[in-house]
Design an enzyme around this catalytic site. Structure first.
Site, PDB file in Angstrom:
ATOM      1  N   MET A  86       0.835  -1.189   0.000  1.00  0.00           N
ATOM      2  CA  MET A  86       0.000   0.000   0.000  1.00  0.00           C
ATOM      3  C   MET A  86       0.876   1.248   0.000  1.00  0.00           C
ATOM      4  O   MET A  86       2.092   1.172  -0.100  1.00  0.00           O
ATOM      5  CB  MET A  86      -0.939  -0.019   1.200  1.00  0.00           C
ATOM      6  CG  MET A  86      -1.995  -1.127   1.134  1.00  0.00           C
ATOM      7  SD  MET A  86      -3.196  -1.015   2.468  1.00  0.00           S
ATOM      8  CE  MET A  86      -4.145  -2.492   2.140  1.00  0.00           C
ATOM      9  N   CYS A  87       0.268   2.398   0.163  1.00  0.00           N
ATOM     10  CA  CYS A  87       0.969   3.673   0.065  1.00  0.00           C
ATOM     11  C   CYS A  87       1.686   4.011   1.369  1.00  0.00           C
ATOM     12  O   CYS A  87       1.585   3.300   2.355  1.00  0.00           O
ATOM     13  CB  CYS A  87      -0.010   4.783  -0.294  1.00  0.00           C
ATOM     14  SG  CYS A  87      -0.994   4.419  -1.760  1.00  0.00           S
ATOM     15  N   GLN A  88       2.399   5.127   1.351  1.00  0.00           N
ATOM     16  CA  GLN A  88       3.088   5.609   2.543  1.00  0.00           C
ATOM     17  C   GLN A  88       2.689   7.059   2.780  1.00  0.00           C
ATOM     18  O   GLN A  88       2.601   7.861   1.837  1.00  0.00           O
ATOM     19  CB  GLN A  88       4.603   5.516   2.364  1.00  0.00           C
ATOM     20  CG  GLN A  88       5.133   4.097   2.284  1.00  0.00           C
ATOM     21  CD  GLN A  88       5.668   3.596   3.618  1.00  0.00           C
ATOM     22  OE1 GLN A  88       6.358   4.296   4.341  1.00  0.00           O
ATOM     23  NE2 GLN A  88       5.334   2.363   3.934  1.00  0.00           N
TER      24      GLN A  88
END
Length: 255
Positions: free
Chosen positions: A1-3
């Site tokens: 997933m994103c950060q």
């Protein structure tokens, strides 16, 4: 997933050190390579940069690393796409106006089948679940308050709204209107508060350290929020799952 990466401070502060390590996660120490973005509040104004290239070698990201923009509230994001194509329209953070203020939002996670009806002045430009959730939050905030509420009132409303979205999937997010910064944890989100006496910090993703005592004053306070701790020699606090915290003047408030 994103950060996710956020900063809240009691005085205009640059994000160069944290962003340098954060950008390494876009292809060097992690594989978040589907675009990035950052938004800096300056008073009621906003500097907003996004790029569908990875932050590790984006020319725009290089500008951010070299030009120390100072702000009291910053939100940055590096993307690993789960919904929506890799293009500028789908790059976080997203920006909208409400009550005469800019609002900035970035999300880490994946919401399943969350497409509630949007009937006010907030509609997504891109195709991500994240932007749709942001538009719904703005719509519901506008319905809940006739004018600009206090930070405490906003926190109560946002806590209720986040609880209605979170069951649909993973909903880690950062949100700011330039007055404060809200962080909602679904899985992983950490923060640290830096204040006098300042010490040396060492990045986890790059061999770089800084002695904050040489570039701060005794009254400075800075809170940094990130998906995963950015330094290896400081004690970061993990936000409890299903919790929403608000940061103002460089510290995590009790309410």
């Amino acid at each position: 997933m994103c950060q996710l990466l956020g900063m809240n401070a009691n005085t205009p502060t640059d994000l160069t050190f944290s962003f340098t390590g954060f950008a390494r996660r876009a292809g060097q120490t992690a594989d978040h390579v589907d675009g990035w973005g950052v938004a800096f509040f300056e008073g009621r104004g906003l500097r907003h940069f996004v790029d569908h290239q990875r932050a590790l070698d984006s020319p725009v990201a290089e500008l951010i690393r070299r030009y120390p923009i100072k702000s009291r509230n910053v939100i940055a994001h590096i993307r690993k796409a789960t919904q929506g194509e890799v293009n500028l329209a789908n790059c976080h953070p997203f920006v909208r106006e409400l009550w005469g203020r800019y609002w900035v939002f970035a999300h880490n996670g994946d919401l399943k089948d969350f497409r509630p009806r949007l009937h006010a002045g907030f509609h997504p430009v891109g195709t991500t679940d994240s932007e749709h959730a942001f538009c719904w939050l703005m719509q519901e905030l506008a319905k809940s308050h006739a004018g600009v509420p206090s930070v405490a009132e906003l926190t109560l409303t946002l806590r209720e709204l986040a609880a209605r979205i979170a069951p649909r999937g993973t909903f880690n997010f950062l949100l700011s209107n330039g007055q404060a910064l809200w962080a909602h944890a679904s899985t992983e989100l950490h923060y640290i508060e830096r204040r006098h006496p300042f010490a040396v910090a060492q990045l986890s993703d790059e061999e770089l350290s800084v002695d904050f005592a040489t570039c701060t004053t005794a009254s400075d306070r800075v809170a940094v929020i990130a998906t995963a701790p950015l330094t290896r020699n400081e004690n970061w606090t993990r936000l409890a799952p299903a919790s929403l915290r608000v940061f103002a003047d460089g510290q995590c408030l009790a309410h």
